[in-house]
Design an enzyme around this catalytic site. Structure first.
Site, PDB file in Angstrom:
ATOM      1  CG  HIS A   9      -2.340  -0.317   0.882  1.00  0.00           C
ATOM      2  ND1 HIS A   9      -3.207  -0.835   1.908  1.00  0.00           N
ATOM      3  CD2 HIS A   9      -3.069  -0.139  -0.146  1.00  0.00           C
ATOM      4  CE1 HIS A   9      -4.407  -0.965   1.142  1.00  0.00           C
ATOM      5  NE2 HIS A   9      -4.308  -0.476  -0.043  1.00  0.00           N
TER       6      HIS A   9
ATOM      7  CG  ASN B  84       0.249   0.254   4.424  1.00  0.00           C
ATOM      8  OD1 ASN B  84      -0.230  -0.751   4.665  1.00  0.00           O
ATOM      9  ND2 ASN B  84      -0.632   1.272   4.130  1.00  0.00           N
ATOM     10  CG  ASP B  85       1.509  -2.751   9.417  1.00  0.00           C
ATOM     11  OD1 ASP B  85       2.780  -2.585   9.540  1.00  0.00           O
ATOM     12  OD2 ASP B  85       0.936  -2.043  10.326  1.00  0.00           O
ATOM     13  CG  HIS B  86      -2.624  -3.004   4.618  1.00  0.00           C
ATOM     14  ND1 HIS B  86      -3.057  -1.650   4.474  1.00  0.00           N
ATOM     15  CD2 HIS B  86      -2.529  -3.386   5.836  1.00  0.00           C
ATOM     16  CE1 HIS B  86      -3.704  -1.220   5.794  1.00  0.00           C
ATOM     17  NE2 HIS B  86      -3.571  -2.414   6.591  1.00  0.00           N
ATOM     18  CB  ILE B  87       2.770  -7.330   2.532  1.00  0.00           C
ATOM     19  CG1 ILE B  87       2.859  -8.273   3.436  1.00  0.00           C
ATOM     20  CG2 ILE B  87       3.652  -6.294   3.003  1.00  0.00           C
ATOM     21  CD1 ILE B  87       3.928  -9.184   3.967  1.00  0.00           C
TER      22      ILE B  87
END
Ligand SMILES: Cc1cc2nc3c(=O)[nH]c(=O)nc-3n(C[C@H](O)[C@H](O)[C@H](O)COP(=O)(O)OP(=O)(O)OC[C@H]3O[C@@H](n4cnc5c(N)ncnc54)[C@H](O)[C@@H]3O)c2cc1C
Ligand code: SF4
Lengths: 577, 249
Positions: free
Chosen positions: A332, A497-500
């Site tokens: 993200h 961002n933590d969304h992979i």
């Protein structure tokens, strides 16, 4: 010596949101499920001492133990990847509940444009809108087809929110009303409205009022305690797997939760999976757990890695563009624009997804004909609850230590707040997951190797969205408005961002995707792979609402598959189907 | 750097020089307070009873990691430049940040617990993050020695005896990656030192820093409150007496 256990109907690898939903839905249908989870169990009682910024937000107490397993990283295929030795750019959860235990709770649903991004982009802007290195593709499902599963997820989670004026296709109300607002969020809303934009309250898993879900689980009212994201909730007021689907699954007596069980491989005969191998991380003992159906619910990294380690599916090769496992890794892009204000507000009060948001620059809600990028991102102001070790925002030019730093970081602690975005990340040919040739985990298996860099598209989207964020802050009357630049190259260190996402993507063609729209593998009928790993790209919203909807759909698929063996979906005309 | 930072500040220099004695226990919290000459952060002594473990004379104000007093004095002086005492309130030393760092270096933080520490090791690009075989406590020890070396080479005297602005120059050199250290960049050491200092200033007092919750008071951060549901909508800024985790036990 490996001990072989009794066979079960279904084994899930990992027990977070995805694993919990599978366990509860199958358990309710009378199917025997074993959930293998590498971490420990936990419940609301574990969070009585949780208001500890140092322990949870600096030392990352709830995150994956990197001494056992990490990833390696490089910016491009020409470099040698090196291990991510410490957490930085993104965090990965562990333990029962997964990252769902300590998520913020922004609970979104992707747009119709996301699911048919290739078709719709080509139709409106022509086939050459993007260079061919960007591997956008349709998801093999439409928004309308997924909508009933979004409804299931939200009703289970008790999501608090209100309708989005720019998403008219959704008419269903949220199970609970929006959270309380704050003076800052009110100012954001007013400024956005003045600018002709369409703000609304962020859909949230910090529940606005006590709610009992259809499974009979009760969530309490959020207390706006300000220790939410990266923390567990001591009130049971944050919708997490631990207070919803996992107790529901356990109640059926058809679900066995086995903790400290780290899965290291999937057994199969080339056509079908026969079970999984796991290591008891406390004793080192090895076990084989036979199962009729293997469900990977172990998050992006483990989902793709376990397939590659077990030689299931064709690995993606960026040189030829062939293969699917590891393909379309996305992220993200996160614009952060900070407003510095003259007057103080109660910045320490807040909640993980206490916010107001707008979609005017997301999806295809604005015309991209004269822009050299597609899509966009939701733009949000959140009042998370500031904490003092991490929050030291000071206007540009302030050193980051010393007298002036101290003065400014104290002055602005209760006088600054950012507007941020979850900027869409498009797949690029060179951004992918593969096994590392050198580095190993604690059990001797190769680590996952991430090859990733920001693309030109990311930079354009980031800069455009940052300007929109800044306009709102100016309209709010901020004294100073400052934009964080996107680094030229992705750096594994600073938090981003933590969304992979991606790596085991869904689609309509086995040549270009790993899964059908029930998240069943094209190449192995009795393997389902659930998570944001299934996203062909990462849209302009946080991922978990969509992960939840896909998990509910996969649960339905697994039940169908139990009734009638074989592929649940006919592949689109392709050479292999 | 601001002009302000360059201005000589004799009182602070004296303070930092004296800080060495903190290790020896010669200066208690009360004396420190009067030495600094402001009581802004000390307004609510009532909440810090004699027996609190966060008073400067409490039993946990001893060294768990550092063996030599001198190393601890250098560390202390550096933290005080990163977070100096000023008109807002106490600096890193009075808040106990050096003890916090000492205690952290003796445990999981200092020993890179839950971090990937297997080889092989190579330097990597600017984007690949920390790649050294050194443990964090080794980096702190080496960094402190390097600060002292810089001081001796450039000023012919110990880091603890330098003027504040001279100490700043040395710290700046570390931050700018201009000091040679073995197997680790000086910028990395500085970054770790900075974060550890801020953690010692602002972490819950249970860890031995943030004495009397004065770090929180300066930032008007109320610490660990159970709930803000009654206040979240308030138009006014609400002053709230901070609450530590020990009140939750
Ligand atoms: C700090 C933070 C904040 C977030 N906030 C939001 C938000 O506001 N909104 C949003 O949409 N998303 C958010 N996310 C992302 C969200 O948490 C994830 O999308 C979601 O938790 C994914 O659920 P999952 O079940 O797919 O994976 P996870 O929750 O990661 O669960 C996977 C589980 O599998 C286990 N596992 C992995 N490998 C193995 C193995 N080999 N053997 C056994 N077990 C294994 C893990 O320990 C873990 O428990 C946030 C993430 C973080 C880290
Ligand atoms: S902010 Fe609300 S949901 Fe989040 S941890 Fe606190 S009480 Fe729970």
């Amino acid at each position: 010596m490996v001990k072989t256990l009794d066979k079960v109907d279904v084994v899930t690898v990992g027990v977070g949101w995805a694993g919990g939903i599978i366990a509860s839905e199958l358990g309710k249908a009378g199917v025997k499920v074993v959930g293998l989870e590498r971490g420990e169990n936990r419940s609301t009682e574990d969070f009585q001492m949780v208001h500890d910024e140092y322990r949870y937000a600096i030392r990352y107490d709830l995150m994956q133990d990197l001494s056992k397993e990490t990833i390696t990283f490089r910016n491009n295929p020409g470099e040698t990847a090196l291990p991510m030795r410490q957490f930085g750019a993104f965090l990965i959860g562990t333990g029962v509940g997964g990252a769902g235990t300590h998520w913020n709770g922004d609970t979104w649903f992707f747009s119709p444009y996301d699911f048919e991004i290739k078709t719709m982009t080509d139709k409106k802007y022509g086939k050459n809108k993007l260079p061919k290195e960007y591997l956008i593709q349709d998801w093999g499902i439409t928004y309308d087809e997924l909508e009933p599963y979004y409804e299931k997820f939200e009703k289970m989670a008790g999501t608090s929110g209100e309708l989005n004026p720019l998403r008219p296709e959704r008419t269903r109300d949220y199970p609970t009303p929006p959270m309380k607002s704050t003076p800052m969020l009110d100012r954001f809303e007013k400024a956005a409205t003045n600018l002709g934009l369409h703000p609304f309250r962020l859909p949230s898993a910090n529940i606005s009022e006590a709610y009992t879900n259809p499974d009979g689980q009760t969530l309490n009212q959020c207390q706006y305690c300000g220790f939410c994201e990266k923390f567990g909730c001591e009130y049971g007021a944050k919708s997490t797997p631990n207070v919803t689907v996992i107790p529901t699954a356990l109640k059926t007596n058809n679900f066995e939760l086995r903790t400290h069980a780290n899965v290291v491989g999937i057994h199969h005969d080339g056509k079908r999976a026969t079970g999984v191998r796991y290591v008891d991380v406390q004793t080192g003992e090895e076990f084989d757990q036979p199962a009729d159906i293997v469900v990977l619910t172990s998050y992006t990294v483990s989902n793709a890695r376990l397939l590659l380690l077990s030689d299931i599916g064709k690995p993606y090769d960026p040189n030829t563009g062939t293969g699917v496992i590891g393909k379309n890794y996305c992220y993200h892009i996160t614009p952060v624009v900070t407003g510095f204000f003259k007057d103080k507000f109660n910045a320490s009060m807040g909640a993980g997804s206490l916010g107001t948001t707008l979609d005017d620059f997301n999806n295809d809600n604005f015309d991209h004909s004269d822009l050299d990028f597609i899509h966009g991102g939701s733009i949000t102001m959140k009042q998370l609850g500031k904490r003092p070790i991490n929050e030291n925002a000071a206007p540009k030019g302030t050193p980051n230590w010393g007298k002036e730093f101290k003065q400014k970081s104290i002055e602005y602690f209760n006088r600054s707040i950012p507007v941020t975005s979850q900027g869409t990340s498009l797949p690029h040919r060179n951004n992918y997951l593969s096994l590392d040739p050198t580095y190993k985990d604690a059990y001797g298996n190769p680590l996952m190797r991430l090859t990733y860099d920001f693309t030109e598209h990311d930079h354009k989207l980031h800069d455009f969205i940052s300007e929109r964020c800044a306009e709102i802050l100016h309209e709010m009357g901020a004294d100073k408005v400052e934009t964080r630049d996107l680094m030229e190259h992705f750096d594994i260190v600073p938090a981003h961002n933590d969304h992979i996402t991606g790596g085991v993507i869904m689609g309509e063609d086995p040549e270009t995707s790993a899964l059908n729209n029930y998240l069943q593998m094209w190449d192995m009928d009795n393997v389902f792979v659930i998570g944001a790993s299934a996203f062909p790209h990462n849209g302009g919203y946080n991922p978990t609402g969509t992960v939840g909807a896909l998990a509910y759909r996969a649960a339905e698929g697994i039940l169908k598959f139990k009734e009638k063996d074989g592929q649940l979906v006919k592949a689109k005309d392709s050479s292999r189907a | 750097m601001s002009d302000e930072k360059k201005a000589p500040d004799l009182s602070r220099r004296k303070f930092i020089k004296n800080s060495g004695y903190v290790a020896g226990g010669a200066i208690g919290g009360g004396i420190l307070t009067s030495l600094i000459g402001t009581s802004v952060w000390n307004g609510d002594q009532k909440t810090a009873p004699e027996t609190t473990t966060n008073n400067a004379d409490s039993y946990n104000r001893a060294l768990m990691y550092f063996r030599r007093r001198k190393d601890f004095e250098i560390l202390s002086a550096a933290t005080e430049r990163i977070f100096p005492e000023d008109e807002n309130g106490p600096g890193a030393i009075a808040l106990g940040a050096p003890y916090f760092i000492d205690h952290q270096l003796a445990g999981g933080f200092g020993n890179n617990e839950k971090e990937y520490t297997r080889g092989p090791f190579s330097e990597g690009t600017d984007y690949q993050g920390y790649q050294s075989p050194l443990k964090r406590h080794e980096i702190f020890s080496a960094g402190i020695q390097a600060m002292e070396r810089e001081s001796q080479e450039n000023y012919g005297t110990s880091f603890v005896d330098l003027e504040g602005e001279q100490q700043d120059k040395i710290l700046q050199k570390f931050q700018d990656n201009k000091v040679k250290m073995k197997h680790v960049s000086s910028a990395y050491f500085f970054d770790q030192l900075r974060t550890a200092t801020l953690s010692g200033v602002y972490a819950d007092p249970l860890y031995g820093g943030n004495a009397n919750m004065d770090g929180w008071r300066m930032k008007e951060f109320p610490g660990s409150q159970m709930s803000y549901i009654q206040q979240i909508e308030s138009e006014e800024f609400i002053d709230i007496e901070p609450s530590p985790l020990k009140d939750h036990l």
